[in-house]
Design an enzyme around this catalytic site. Structure first.
Site, PDB file in Angstrom:
ATOM      1  N   VAL A   1       0.839  -1.186   0.000  1.00  2.71           N
ATOM      2  CA  VAL A   1       0.000   0.000   0.000  1.00  2.71           C
ATOM      3  C   VAL A   1       0.884   1.249   0.000  1.00  2.71           C
ATOM      4  O   VAL A   1       0.598   2.247  -0.662  1.00  2.71           O
ATOM      5  CB  VAL A   1      -0.941   0.001   1.226  1.00  2.71           C
ATOM      6  CG1 VAL A   1      -1.701   1.308   1.322  1.00  2.71           C
ATOM      7  CG2 VAL A   1      -1.890  -1.167   1.132  1.00  2.71           C
ATOM      8  N   ALA A   2       1.983   1.156   0.744  1.00  4.87           N
ATOM      9  CA  ALA A   2       2.903   2.295   0.808  1.00  4.87           C
ATOM     10  C   ALA A   2       3.521   2.579  -0.548  1.00  4.87           C
ATOM     11  O   ALA A   2       3.745   3.719  -0.926  1.00  4.87           O
ATOM     12  CB  ALA A   2       3.997   2.020   1.828  1.00  4.87           C
TER      13      ALA A   2
ATOM     14  N   ASP B   1      -8.878  34.932 -34.366  1.00  4.25           N
ATOM     15  CA  ASP B   1      -9.493  35.866 -35.298  1.00  4.25           C
ATOM     16  C   ASP B   1      -9.442  37.255 -34.661  1.00  4.25           C
ATOM     17  O   ASP B   1      -8.886  37.410 -33.575  1.00  4.25           O
ATOM     18  CB  ASP B   1     -10.909  35.443 -35.682  1.00  4.25           C
ATOM     19  CG  ASP B   1     -11.780  35.192 -34.469  1.00  4.25           C
ATOM     20  OD1 ASP B   1     -11.315  35.493 -33.355  1.00  4.25           O
ATOM     21  OD2 ASP B   1     -12.905  34.712 -34.630  1.00  4.25           O
TER      22      ASP B   1
ATOM     23  N   ASP C   1     -16.284  27.041 -39.167  1.00  2.00           N
ATOM     24  CA  ASP C   1     -15.071  26.928 -38.355  1.00  2.00           C
ATOM     25  C   ASP C   1     -15.006  25.593 -37.615  1.00  2.00           C
ATOM     26  O   ASP C   1     -13.965  25.229 -37.070  1.00  2.00           O
ATOM     27  CB  ASP C   1     -15.016  28.061 -37.315  1.00  2.00           C
ATOM     28  CG  ASP C   1     -14.722  29.404 -37.954  1.00  2.00           C
ATOM     29  OD1 ASP C   1     -13.949  29.417 -38.932  1.00  2.00           O
ATOM     30  OD2 ASP C   1     -15.252  30.416 -37.498  1.00  2.00           O
TER      31      ASP C   1
ATOM     32  N   ASN D   1       0.078   6.552   4.868  1.00  2.08           N
ATOM     33  CA  ASN D   1      -0.303   6.638   3.459  1.00  2.08           C
ATOM     34  C   ASN D   1      -1.702   7.116   3.213  1.00  2.08           C
ATOM     35  O   ASN D   1      -1.960   7.832   2.268  1.00  2.08           O
ATOM     36  CB  ASN D   1      -0.141   5.279   2.803  1.00  2.08           C
ATOM     37  CG  ASN D   1       1.243   5.159   2.297  1.00  2.08           C
ATOM     38  OD1 ASN D   1       1.563   5.708   1.265  1.00  2.08           O
ATOM     39  ND2 ASN D   1       2.088   4.524   3.085  1.00  2.08           N
TER      40      ASN D   1
ATOM     41  N   THR E   1      -2.329  10.644   6.509  1.00  3.00           N
ATOM     42  CA  THR E   1      -1.648  11.945   6.575  1.00  3.00           C
ATOM     43  C   THR E   1      -1.211  12.476   5.206  1.00  3.00           C
ATOM     44  O   THR E   1      -0.853  13.622   5.090  1.00  3.00           O
ATOM     45  CB  THR E   1      -0.405  11.862   7.485  1.00  3.00           C
ATOM     46  OG1 THR E   1       0.487  10.919   6.923  1.00  3.00           O
ATOM     47  CG2 THR E   1      -0.768  11.433   8.883  1.00  3.00           C
ATOM     48  N   ASP E   2      -1.248  11.643   4.171  1.00  5.09           N
ATOM     49  CA  ASP E   2      -0.789  12.066   2.842  1.00  5.09           C
ATOM     50  C   ASP E   2      -1.845  12.773   2.014  1.00  5.09           C
ATOM     51  O   ASP E   2      -1.546  13.685   1.256  1.00  5.09           O
ATOM     52  CB  ASP E   2      -0.389  10.823   2.022  1.00  5.09           C
ATOM     53  CG  ASP E   2       1.082  10.556   2.136  1.00  5.09           C
ATOM     54  OD1 ASP E   2       1.710  11.237   2.953  1.00  5.09           O
ATOM     55  OD2 ASP E   2       1.579   9.681   1.412  1.00  5.09           O
TER      56      ASP E   2
HETATM   57  P1  ATP Z   1     -12.677  37.860 -38.047  1.00  9.54           P
HETATM   58  O1  ATP Z   1     -12.419  36.755 -39.000  1.00  9.54           O
HETATM   59  O2  ATP Z   1     -11.480  38.387 -37.392  1.00  9.54           O
HETATM   60  O3  ATP Z   1     -13.810  37.610 -37.095  1.00  9.54           O
HETATM   61  P2  ATP Z   1     -14.388  39.350 -39.793  1.00  9.54           P
HETATM   62  O4  ATP Z   1     -15.589  39.517 -38.937  1.00  9.54           O
HETATM   63  O5  ATP Z   1     -14.024  40.506 -40.666  1.00  9.54           O
HETATM   64  O6  ATP Z   1     -13.096  39.088 -38.960  1.00  9.54           O
HETATM   65  P3  ATP Z   1     -15.887  37.520 -41.344  1.00  9.54           P
HETATM   66  O7  ATP Z   1     -17.032  37.538 -40.406  1.00  9.54           O
HETATM   67  O8  ATP Z   1     -15.507  36.284 -42.036  1.00  9.54           O
HETATM   68  O9  ATP Z   1     -14.590  38.054 -40.652  1.00  9.54           O
HETATM   69  O10 ATP Z   1     -16.212  38.636 -42.421  1.00  9.54           O
HETATM   70  C1  ATP Z   1     -15.406  38.777 -43.554  1.00  9.54           C
HETATM   71  C2  ATP Z   1     -15.726  40.077 -44.229  1.00  9.54           C
HETATM   72  O11 ATP Z   1     -17.060  40.064 -44.711  1.00  9.54           O
HETATM   73  C3  ATP Z   1     -15.653  41.288 -43.332  1.00  9.54           C
HETATM   74  O12 ATP Z   1     -14.358  41.802 -43.227  1.00  9.54           O
HETATM   75  C4  ATP Z   1     -16.578  42.269 -44.011  1.00  9.54           C
HETATM   76  O13 ATP Z   1     -15.918  42.930 -45.071  1.00  9.54           O
HETATM   77  C5  ATP Z   1     -17.629  41.360 -44.596  1.00  9.54           C
HETATM   78  N1  ATP Z   1     -18.783  41.278 -43.695  1.00  9.54           N
HETATM   79  C6  ATP Z   1     -18.788  40.961 -42.393  1.00  9.54           C
HETATM   80  N2  ATP Z   1     -20.012  40.984 -41.876  1.00  9.54           N
HETATM   81  C7  ATP Z   1     -20.831  41.314 -42.894  1.00  9.54           C
HETATM   82  C8  ATP Z   1     -22.225  41.486 -43.033  1.00  9.54           C
HETATM   83  N3  ATP Z   1     -23.049  41.315 -42.012  1.00  9.54           N
HETATM   84  N4  ATP Z   1     -22.706  41.816 -44.230  1.00  9.54           N
HETATM   85  C9  ATP Z   1     -21.904  41.975 -45.285  1.00  9.54           C
HETATM   86  N5  ATP Z   1     -20.582  41.825 -45.232  1.00  9.54           N
HETATM   87  C10 ATP Z   1     -20.037  41.506 -44.061  1.00  9.54           C
END
Ligand code: ATP
Length: 904
Positions: free
Chosen positions: A259-260, A306, A634, A724, A727-728
Site C-alpha cells: 500500500v505504501a 481571429d 469553423d 499513506n 496523513t498524505d
Molecule cells: P474575423 O475573421 O477576425 O472575425 P471578420 O468579422 O471581418 O473578422 P468575417 O465575419 O468572415 O470576418 O467577415 C469577412 C468580411 O465580410 C468582413 O471583413 C466584411 O468585409 C464582410 N462582412 C462581415 N459581416 C458582414 C455582413 N453582415 N454583411 C456583409 N458583409 C459583411
C-alpha cells in the site's frame, strides 16, 4: 403533429408567454431522455472494488479472525476513510462537469409575444415560432414557415454529410445544423417525441476523456504495482524467514508495504486537481468541456486568433464614408448612441438623391439587426450583428440631420445570406411586376470586382479599371486607419428572382463605402505581452481586410515588426503546403542580440478552410495549437485544433459543440489567462506527484533497509497505513490550490511530448526520497544508541514503542516539510505564505494526527506507541526539516544565479 399548433392565427408574433408556459407544463421540457447515472450507493460501492482495497479488507478480516481486533478495526477504518475520500473526489469532479454543462446549455431564438428573444432550448414548446440562422443547431423538430435559402446538414440523423436544401413547409429536425441561410420554423415536436429523441440514444453531452497525463499516471500505477508485488514478496520472505516473524504478521506487514509503494490515491488526486482547475477557469469566463483540455492548455505553443470580437470589442461605429459621387463624410459619436453630427464634404450642388443616402438605404435593406431605444435619449440596445447595427445607428444619425430620410424599408422578398467565404450578402426587394431591386453589401474586394457601374451623382456610369482603382485606393486609405470597410451596391433586375447568390451578385452599381471603428479590447495588449513572454506565438487569421487587420494587430502589439508577412486568402491558396510552411517558419532577428525569432505573420481575407490548413501545417511541425472560431464553417478547424476555442456571445451553437473551450466574454485575454492556469495546474500536479512519490519511496527504502540490515523495524502495518492513507491525502490535494510562481509566463511552453516523470524529475524525487530515508534511519539509530542497543540484539517492547513514535513522527513530519517546500519549485517556500491557507490547514490536520497517535493514551495502546520527550521531539523536528533547509539553500543559490536552473 400536435393539434394545437396547426392554426395559422398569430403565427408571425409567435406564442404568448402565458401559452408557452401552459404548453411547457403540458408537453414537458425540450430535453432528450438522459442515460441514468448510477445512484450514489453504487458509486460508493465501486470505491471498494479497487484491488488494493479488496486486499486490505481481506487483511482486516484476517486480523479479526486471528483475534487482532485493534489492527483489524484500524485497517477497516482506513479503508472506509479512503473510500470516503475517493467518493468525495469523484462526486466533486462530476458536479464540476455537470455545472459546466449547464453553462454551455444550448439556446434558441424564439418569437414570443411578437418579440424575438433568446431562451434556453429546453424551454421550447410545440407551437413556438423560432428563427434559425447559419450556425444554429436546430433545437427541436419543426416545419419551415418562412425561408431565406436554407441549407441544413442532417448527418446527425442520416449520416449524410451533404447539406440539404429546405423549402417552405419542409420538415427540420432536432440535432441537425443550419449551414447556410435562415428561416422561421414552427416547432411541432420537442424532447423525447422528436425524431432524434425516438431513434437515438445519443445525448450531446460533454465528455470527460482521460487526459494523456491521466493515462501516463495510470501506466505508472500499473508499473509501480508490479514492482510492489515483487517487493512484497521479498519483504514477506525477509520478514518471515530472515527475521522469523509470524506468518500472519509478515503477511499483514508486506501488504501494508505494498500500500505504501503504490500511489493509489494519485489518479483521484489528479482528477480533482484538473476539476478544480476547470472550476477556476469557469469562474474566469473560460468554460472547458473536457478535463484533459486543462492540461493541453498549459502546453499551447501557438494561438491562431481571429480579430473581430476577440481582439476587438465588436462594438462597431461608422466613422467615415466615401461615396461614388465624390462625397465623403465623417460621423461623430460612439457605440449604440445616435447622437452625433455628420460632416460632409464635396457635396454636389444639385439636390438629387446622394449616394450617401442610398448607401444607408442599402444598409437598411441588407440588415437583420434590430435596434430599439433604451433608456437615455439617443441610446439604443441592439440584437444581432454589431456590423449591421452600426449601419442602423449611422442611418439614425443621418435621419436626425435629414428628417425626410425613410425610417423603414420594404421587407425583402428573398435573401442571399452572408457567408464568410463570399464575404457579402444581398437581399431582393420589390414585387416583381415593377421590377425587383437587389441590394448588396460586403467586403469591397468582393463588391467592387462585381460592379460594372457606379452612380456618379446623376447617372449610372460605367466602372472603368481606373475608377475601380480609385475606389480601392479609398478602401486602403480607410483600412489603414484601422477601420473595417464595407462596400454597398444595388441593381434593378426586372422581374427576375435569381436562385443563387452567384446568379444574383454581378453587374452591380456601386454606391460607396462605410468605414467603422471597432476599438481593441482594453485588456488585450497586456495579454499579448504575456503570451509573447511565455513563448506563445500569436497568429491572426481574419476575414477582414489586410490593412485593417494589420493596423489593429499593431495597436495591440501582436505585430511588432516594420515588415511583417501579411498573406491574403487568395495568395495563400496559390501556395503549396511547403511554401506556406516556410512562410510560417520564416525567422528574423529577435529582440536579443543574435537571437532569431519567427517573423510576425498575419492572414487576412481568409476563409474558414484556410484556417483549417494553417492549423494542420502547424500541427505537423509539432505545435500545440489553440484556434478561435465562431461560425459553422469553423467547426472542422475547431475540432482539429488541440484547443478549439469559441465565443460564448458571438459563437454559433455548432461552433460551441465543436470547441473544447468556450470564452464567455469572447476575449483574447481569456485565452491567455487559460493558458496561464493550464500551466499552473500542470506545475501543481508535478508538486503533489513529487510529494507523494518521494514519500512513498522513503517508506519503502526505510523498511527495506531495516529488514536487510537486521535493525529493529520501527513500523507496524497499521502505522504505514496511517501514513499513506491518513496523513498524505489532504496535503496532496492542497498542493493543487497553489497559485503558481510569477515566472510561469516567462518560460517557454513545455515540449508537447514531455513526460511528467522525465529523467531529471525522477532524479529529484530520488534525491529527496533518499534524504527522507536518511532522516528516518538517523532517528532510528539515534534512538537505538540511546537505549544502549548493540547490533544483532533485540529490544524491549517499551523501547519499540519509543522507536515507533520517533520513526513515525519523523517520517510524517519530513513528508509534511516536503509538501511545504515543494510549494514553489524555484522560490523560497516562505514566499506568499497566505496564498494557500488550505495547505496550512492540511498540514495542521496531518500534524494533529501524528501528535494524537503519539500522545493520546488510548491511541498509544492502539498503535503501540509512547509519548516523546521535548528533547526527542526537537530531534524529530530537526531531522525532518533537513529537506526544507537543503532545498532553501538550493533555491537561494538559484536566485543568485550560482546554480544552473533545473527545468522541473
Ligand atoms: P474575423 O475573421 O477576425 O472575425 P471578420 O468579422 O471581418 O473578422 P468575417 O465575419 O468572415 O470576418 O467577415 C469577412 C468580411 O465580410 C468582413 O471583413 C466584411 O468585409 C464582410 N462582412 C462581415 N459581416 C458582414 C455582413 N453582415 N454583411 C456583409 N458583409 C459583411
Amino acid at each position: 403533429m400536435n393539434e394545437n399548433i396547426t392554426t395559422k392565427q398569430g403565427l408571425s408574433s409567435g406564442l404568448s408567454s402565458e401559452k408557452a408556459r401552459i404548453f411547457l407544463e403540458k408537453y414537458g421540457p425540450n430535453i432528450l431522455p438522459k442515460k441514468k447515472s448510477d445512484p450514489w450507493w453504487k458509486k460508493l460501492l465501486k470505491e471498494f472494488s479497487d484491488l488494493m482495497v479488496v486486499i486490505l479488507i481481506f487483511a482486516s478480516l484476517l486480523s479479526f479472525f486471528l483475534g487482532e481486533k485493534i489492527d483489524g478495526s484500524i485497517i477497516l477504518a482506513i479503508v472506509f476513510l479512503n473510500a470516503g475520500i475517493g467518493f468525495f473526489q469523484e462526486w466533486k469532479s462530476e458536479k464540476t462537469l455537470e455545472a459546466l454543462q449547464k453553462m454551455v446549455s444550448p439556446e434558441a431564438t424564439v418569437i414570443r409575444d411578437g418579440v424575438e428573444q433568446k431562451i434556453e432550448a429546453k424551454n421550447l414548446v410545440p407551437g413556438d415560432l423560432i428563427v434559425i440562422r447559419e450556425g444554429d443547431r436546430i433545437p427541436a423538430d419543426g416545419k419551415v414557415v418562412e425561408v431565406g435559402d436554407l441549407k441544413v446538414e442532417e448527418s446527425a440523423l442520416t449520416g449524410e454529410p451533404y447539406p440539404v436544401e429546405k423549402e417552405k413547409d419542409a420538415p427540420v429536425f432536432l440535432g441537425t445544423a443550419v449551414v447556410f441561410g435562415s428561416a422561421r420554423v414552427l416547432i411541432t415536436e420537442t424532447g423525447a417525441k422528436t425524431k432524434f429523441g425516438l431513434i437515438a440514444h445519443l445525448t450531446l453531452n460533454t465528455r470527460s476523456a482521460e487526459s494523456p497525463l491521466q493515462k501516463e499516471i495510470a501506466d505508472i500505477g500499473i508499473f509501480v504495482g508490479k514492482i510492489a508485488v515483487a517487493i512484497v514478496a521479498v519483504i514477506f520472505l525477509l520478514d518471515y524467514f530472515w527475521k522469523g516473524s509470524k506468518v500472519v504478521e509478515s503477511f499483514l506487514f508486506s501488504i501494508s508495504v505494498a500500500v505504501a509503494a503504490v500511489p493509489e490515491g494519485l489518479p483521484a488526486t489528479i482528477t480533482i486537481a484538473l476539476a478544480l482547475g476547470v472550476q477556476r477557469l469557469a469562474k474566469n469566463k473560460a468554460v472547458v468541456k473536457k478535463l484533459s483540455s486543462v492540461e493541453t492548455l498549459g502546453a499551447t505553443t501557438v494561438i491562431c486568433s481571429d480579430k473581430t470580437g476577440t481582439i476587438t470589442r465588436n462594438e462597431m461605429t461608422v466613422r467615415e464614408g466615401y461615396f461614388s459621387d465624390g462625397v465623403s463624410a465623417s460621423w461623430e459619436g460612439i457605440g449604440w448612441n445616435s447622437i452625433g453630427h455628420i460632416t460632409m464634404s464635396g457635396l454636389p450642388k444639385s439636390s438629387h438623391a446622394s449616394s450617401l443616402s442610398v448607401v444607408l438605404e442599402i444598409g437598411m435593406h441588407c440588415n437583420e439587426a434590430i435596434i430599439s431605444p433604451a433608456g437615455d435619449a439617443g441610446v439604443f440596445s441592439i440584437i444581432g450583428d454589431p456590423t449591421e447595427a452600426a449601419i442602423l445607428i449611422a442611418a439614425e444619425k443621418f435621419r436626425n440631420q435629414s428628417p425626410g430620410f425613410p425610417r423603414e424599408v420594404a421587407e425583402p422578398t428573398k435573401k442571399y445570406p452572408f457567408d464568410s467565404s463570399r464575404k457579402m450578402m444581398s437581399v431582393l426587394a420589390g414585387n416583381g411586376k415593377d421590377g425587383n431591386v437587389l441590394y448588396s453589401k460586403g467586403a469591397p474586394e468582393m463588391i467592387l470586382p462585381n460592379a460594372t457601374h457606379f452612380f456618379d451623382g446623376e447617372k449610372e456610369a460605367v466602372m472603368t479599371p481606373e475608377k475601380r482603382a480609385e475606389f480601392l485606393a479609398h478602401v486602403s486609405e480607410l483600412s489603414e486607419k484601422a477601420l473595417r470597410v464595407l462596400a454597398f451596391a444595388k441593381k434593378n433586375i426586372g422581374g427576375d428572382v435569381p436562385k443563387t447568390p452567384k446568379e444574383a451578385e454581378h453587374s452591380l452599381v456601386f454606391y460607396g463605402l462605410l468605414g467603422m471603428i471597432d476599438p481593441p479590447r482594453a485588456e488585450v495588449p497586456e495579454a499579448v505581452e504575456a503570451a509573447h513572454s511565455a513563448g506563445v506565438r500569436i497568429i491572426i487569421i481574419t476575414g477582414d481586410n489586410p490593412k485593417t487587420a494589420e493596423a489593429i494587430s499593431r495597436e495591440v502589439g501582436i505585430i511588432r515588426e516594420d515588415e511583417p508577412r501579411i498573406i491574403t486568402g487568395d495568395e495563400m491558396r496559390a501556395m503549396s503546403d511547403g511554401e506556406l510552411t516556410m512562410m510560417l517558419y520564416e525567422t528574423v532577428n529577435g529582440p536579443k542580440k543574435g537571437a532569431k525569432k519567427y517573423r510576425d505573420i498575419l492572414f487576412a481575407r481568409s476563409a474558414p478552410e484556410d484556417k483549417m490548413r494553417i492549423v494542420s501545417l502547424l500541427q505537423e511541425k509539432g505545435e500545440i495549437v489553440a484556434v478561435t472560431g465562431d461560425g459553422v464553417n469553423d467547426a472542422p478547424a475547431l475540432k482539429k485544433a488541440n484547443i478549439g476555442v469559441t465565443m460564448g456571445i458571438a459563437g454559433t451553437e455548432v461552433s460551441k459543440e465543436a470547441a473544447s473551450m468556450i470564452l464567455l466574454d469572447d476575449s483574447f485575454a481569456t485565452i491567455v489567462f487559460a493558458i496561464r492556469e493550464g500551466r499552473i495546474i500542470y506545475e501543481n500536479l508535478k508538486k503533489f506527484i513529487f510529494f507523494l512519490f518521494s514519500g512513498n519511496m522513503s517508506e519503502l527504502m526505510v523498511i527495506l533497509a531495516v529488514l536487510c540490515f537486521s535493525i529493529p523495524n520501527p513500523f507496524t502495518a497499521v502505522l504505514i497505513l496511517v501514513v499513506n492513507l491518513g496523513t498524505d491525502a489532504l496535503p496532496a490535494i492542497a498542493l493543487s490550490f497553489e497559485k503558481g510562481e510569477k515566472e510561469i509566463m516567462n518560460i517557454p511552453p513545455r515540449a508537447p511530448d514531455a513526460r511528467i516523470l522525465n529523467k531529471q524529475f525522477i532524479l529529484r524525487i530520488f534525491r529527496t526520497g533518499l534524504l527522507l530515508t536518511a532522516s528516518v534511519l538517523a532517528v532510528v539509530l539515534w534512538s537505538l544508541m540511546n537505549s544502549g542497543w548493540s547490533y544483532g540484539e533485540g529490544i524491549s517492547e517499551f523501547e519499540y514503542e519509543k522507536l515507533r513514535s520517533l520513526a513515525f513522527a519523523t517520517l510524517v513530519l519530513s513528508q509534511l516539510f516536503v509538501a511545504f517546500s515543494v510549494r514553489h519549485f524555484r522560490h523560497s517556500a516562505l514566499h506568499g505564505l497566505t496564498d494557500n491557507l488550505f495547505l496550512f490547514f492540511s498540514l495542521g490536520v496531518s500534524l494533529a494526527i501524528v501528535l494524537a497517535v503519539i500522545y493520546i493514551p488510548l491511541l498509544q495502546v492502539v498503535f503501540k506507541t509512547s509519548a516523546l520527550t521535548g528533547k526527542e521531539m526537537a530531534m524529530v523536528v530537526y531531522l525532518s526539516s533537513l529537506t526544507l533547509w537543503i532545498e532553501e539553500i538550493r533555491k537561494f543559490l538559484l536566485s543568485r544565479k550560482l546554480m544552473k536552473v533545473e527545468t522541473t
